[in-house]
Scaffold this active site. Structure first.
Site, PDB file in Angstrom:
ATOM      1  N   ASP A 178    -124.445   1.572 -47.172  1.00  0.00           N
ATOM      2  CA  ASP A 178    -124.004   2.543 -46.165  1.00  0.00           C
ATOM      3  C   ASP A 178    -124.845   2.507 -44.889  1.00  0.00           C
ATOM      4  O   ASP A 178    -124.727   3.374 -44.039  1.00  0.00           O
ATOM      5  CB  ASP A 178    -123.962   3.965 -46.741  1.00  0.00           C
TER       6      ASP A 178
ATOM      7  N   LYS B 264    -126.314  12.015 -43.786  1.00  0.00           N
ATOM      8  CA  LYS B 264    -124.854  12.145 -43.836  1.00  0.00           C
ATOM      9  C   LYS B 264    -124.483  12.839 -45.132  1.00  0.00           C
ATOM     10  O   LYS B 264    -125.241  12.883 -46.100  1.00  0.00           O
ATOM     11  CB  LYS B 264    -124.168  10.773 -43.745  1.00  0.00           C
TER      12      LYS B 264
END
Length: 269
Positions: A132, A8
């Protein structure tokens, strides 16, 4: 079973507060990108973990894939498996590669053994492994806050754009990244800023880690400036570094500008 844990990027990353638990509160848009590891999980006689590709620091017992299996095994009757990870996403690069590996392990085990764990339950397991990790369960653009483990959908799609990721081969520790950051509350909500055209983000959508890390590692601003020279509408460092990315409105021709880079159309394949 084979899965491909993707990375990401952070589009905007603001450090907005220091928490009592020692972590920081952030505001960021997490956007999935098509740079991936390969993860194979197979039933086996005994639990094992191996890896190839990029070297993974630390001992095997601390690997996030193995920890993800052990976390689920505390609550569920999981048979032993062999886990092999082909590591391709750089480590300490601001791309969330290790977090993705953990989340995809949870998803793969859920599918392989028909565990019927809901996405919400999978996210709760993932939150125990890293700030995350939970993002990668649904793996779609999200506005993330808290430690990075709370999120809500954001109407941001870059399917018409091209994204260039450049990794300079630097490992930046979390300690180094946070050492130069003073938390401050946002004056304008990041979600509001991201509604503006991409070419306007340059002046307002900021990664708070850049200021200090760019002083420590001059190659980072050099890459960012070069991406703008090549026509990027927006360029930024991802996470706490060291990967720098650029968003383009047409396919860029990089020639030999960067040693370690990848270009892809802005949607997962």
């Amino acid at each position: 079973m084979i899965a491909f844990p993707n990375a990401k990027i952070n589009i905007g990353l603001n450090i907005v507060g220091k928490r009592r638990d020692g972590f920081h509160d952030i505001a960021s848009c997490f956007y999935p990108v098509d740079w991936a590891d390969a993860l194979e999980i197979l039933p086996a006689d005994e639990l094992s973990f191996t890896s190839s590709g990029l070297p993974i620091p630390g001992d095997i017992d601390s690997n996030l894939c193995l920890r993800a299996y052990q976390l689920l095994a505390k609550d569920l009757a999981l048979p032993p498996v062999s886990i092999h990870l082909l590591k391709a996403v750089p480590i300490g690069a601001g791309l969330g590669g290790g977090s993705a590996d953990a989340a995809f392990t949870i998803k793969a085990l859920n599918q392989l053994f028909s565990l019927d764990i809901s996405p919400e339950q999978q996210q709760n397991y993932a939150r125990q492994l890293g700030s995350d990790c939970a993002f990668f369960i649904e793996n779609k653009p999200m506005y993330c806050f808290g430690k990075g483990d709370e999120f809500e959908e954001i109407a941001l799609r870059l399917t018409a754009n091209w994204i260039v990721l450049v990794n300079p081969g630097l490992y930046i520790s979390t300690a180094e990244a946070y050492a130069g950051v003073a938390p401050q509350r946002l004056k304008v909500d990041l979600r509001e800023l991201l509604q503006h055209p991409i070419e306007q983000w340059r002046d307002f959508v900021i990664n708070d880690f850049e200021e200090n890390l760019f002083k420590n590692h001059p190659v980072l601003p050099q890459i960012k400036n070069r991406l703008y020279d090549l026509g990027a509408q927006y360029a930024s460092m991802s996470g706490s570094g060291s990967t720098v990315y650029g968003i383009f409105n047409q396919e860029p021709h990089l020639a030999n500008n960067f040693r370690n880079s990848t270009v892809w159309k802005g949607e997962l394949t």
